[in-house]
Motif scaffolding. Structure first.
Motif, short mmCIF file in Angstrom:
data_model
loop_
_atom_site.label_atom_id
_atom_site.label_comp_id
_atom_site.label_asym_id
_atom_site.label_seq_id
_atom_site.Cartn_x
_atom_site.Cartn_y
_atom_site.Cartn_z
N VAL A 113 0.97 -0.94 0.00
CA VAL A 113 0.24 0.54 0.46
C VAL A 113 0.91 1.78 0.03
CG1 VAL A 113 -1.96 1.43 1.16
CG2 VAL A 113 -2.26 -1.19 1.09
N ALA A 114 2.20 1.14 0.90
CA ALA A 114 2.82 2.20 0.89
C ALA A 114 3.55 2.23 -0.46
CB ALA A 114 3.79 2.30 1.94
N ALA A 115 4.11 1.52 -1.14
CA ALA A 115 4.69 1.87 -2.29
C ALA A 115 3.46 2.24 -3.37
CB ALA A 115 5.16 0.26 -3.34
N THR A 116 2.61 1.77 -3.38
CA THR A 116 1.41 2.03 -4.31
C THR A 116 1.37 4.13 -3.74
OG1 THR A 116 -0.08 0.54 -3.87
CG2 THR A 116 -0.84 1.87 -5.04
N ALA A 117 1.38 4.89 -2.72
CA ALA A 117 1.23 6.14 -3.11
C ALA A 117 2.27 6.21 -3.47
CB ALA A 117 0.97 6.18 -1.47
N TYR A 118 3.87 5.88 -2.97
CA TYR A 118 5.22 6.38 -3.59
C TYR A 118 4.74 6.21 -5.26
CZ TYR A 118 10.16 6.16 -4.54
OH TYR A 118 11.04 6.24 -5.36
N PHE A 119 4.51 5.59 -5.89
CA PHE A 119 4.99 5.65 -6.87
C PHE A 119 4.04 6.70 -7.56
CE2 PHE A 119 5.14 0.39 -7.02
CZ PHE A 119 6.73 0.45 -6.86
N LEU A 120 3.04 6.62 -7.45
CA LEU A 120 1.81 7.79 -7.94
C LEU A 120 2.86 9.27 -7.66
CD1 LEU A 120 -1.29 6.64 -6.60
CD2 LEU A 120 -0.04 6.37 -8.93
N LEU A 121 3.13 9.45 -6.41
CA LEU A 121 3.90 10.67 -6.21
C LEU A 121 5.01 10.73 -6.83
CD1 LEU A 121 3.86 11.07 -2.43
CD2 LEU A 121 2.63 12.22 -3.94
N GLY A 122 5.86 9.73 -7.14
CA GLY A 122 7.47 9.93 -7.67
C GLY A 122 7.18 9.84 -9.31
N ARG A 123 6.10 9.00 -9.84
CA ARG A 123 5.83 9.00 -11.31
C ARG A 123 4.86 10.87 -11.66
NH1 ARG A 123 7.87 8.19 -16.38
NH2 ARG A 123 5.71 8.27 -17.38
N ARG A 124 4.67 11.49 -10.84
CA ARG A 124 4.00 12.25 -11.13
C ARG A 124 5.50 13.72 -11.29
NH1 ARG A 124 0.42 14.52 -6.61
NH2 ARG A 124 -0.99 12.87 -7.33
#
Length: 293
Positions: free
Chosen positions: A153-164
């Motif tokens: 779950v933490a990785a999902t949020a991290y990926f979304l922020l990082g990609r932005r």
């Protein structure tokens, strides 16, 4: 595009090997998850900051501020996942933690009310695999499975922020230096507050902990971030989805830990479900915005 450090296809191969070594190295270190995350992020942040200074591309303050939330999420992801390896088999832990595209797709379907038959199938298959991998027959305890899923779950949020941030033109080196440093500071604060002496592990663990920072993070996740400049996100993330297979093979070879029989169908369902949620045709869908740690 600037100068090319490595052929993109070679970067993906290096990345697959790199990320697959994380779980075996953590097991060989034999320390708790916070300590393992502390050392992994310390080594990664020092190396990337040094590289930034050498090439004259020190992180900008504006990027540092915007990257702080992503750093906290990365810290949570690593600490939870590395601790889960003490309570679950390598196959179970890594299989659950790569379910992040499934989690993103489920969020999109439930919150954004945007679902396709392919996405629904991927979510059903993915969570079915997670359920199998969470059982004792797959080598998991309830605590280990919960930690691995929380890490996803933490990785999902991290990926979304990082990609932005990457889409906005932040370079790989600048992004990794800032995020790794922010994540290290977050883990260090938690370790101090929790009374975990992460800086003082058993002497025999130190070589494995240093390798844990150098190999999976710098050869693995940094190469995946680098490849995002050349390949679609779905292609890069699909390589990351192969980590459970590589990690399970290395655990078998290095730790004499063959994958539990029940973990094999669980891995197949989880990885297939994640792949289905990634390869969709709608532009701008949440799961397709996922990047890489």
């Amino acid at each position: 595009m600037g100068w090319v450090l490595l052929a993109p296809w070679a970067a993906l191969l290096v990345a697959l090997f790199g990320i697959s070594t994380a779980a075996p190295l953590a097991r060989l270190a034999g320390v708790d998850g916070v300590t393992a995350a502390w050392w992994r992020l310390l080594v990664g942040s020092l190396v990337t900051l040094a590289a930034s200074a050498i090439v004259g591309r020190l992180p900008r303050s504006s990027v540092a501020v915007r990257s702080l939330p992503a750093g906290v999420l990365l810290a949570a992801h690593l600490a939870l996942w590395l601790e889960s390896l003490r309570h679950a088999s390598v196959a179970s832990s890594t299989g659950i933690v790569v379910s992040y595209p499934v989690i993103a797709a489920a969020y999109e379907a439930l919150v954004e009310r945007s679902a396709t038959p392919r996405m629904v199938l991927g979510v059903v298959l993915g969570f079915s695999g997670v359920a199998i991998l969470s059982t004792p027959w797959a080598g998991a305890t309830m605590l280990g499975a919960l930690m691995a899923f929380s890490a996803a779950v933490a990785a999902t949020a991290y990926f979304l922020l990082g990609r932005r941030l990457r889409v906005r033109g932040v370079s790989t080196l600048e992004y990794t230096a800032v995020v790794y440093t922010a994540a290290f500071l977050a883990v260090a604060v938690y370790a101090a507050a929790a009374g975990v002496k992460a800086w003082s592990p058993p002497r025999g663990s130190i070589p494995y902990l240093i390798a844990l920072g150098l190999v999976p993070m710098l050869l693995g996740h940094t190469m995946l971030n680098y490849a995002l400049a050349f390949y679609p996100t779905a292609v890069v993330t699909s390589i990351a989805l192969l980590e459970p297979y590589g990690a399970s093979l290395l655990a078998w070879l290095l730790l004499d830990e063959p994958p539990p029989p029940a973990s094999l169908p669980g891995l197949l369902l989880t990885v297939t479900g994640a792949w289905l949620t990634l390869y969709r045709t709608q532009p701008g869908s949440t799961a397709r915005k996922l990047g890489s740690l």
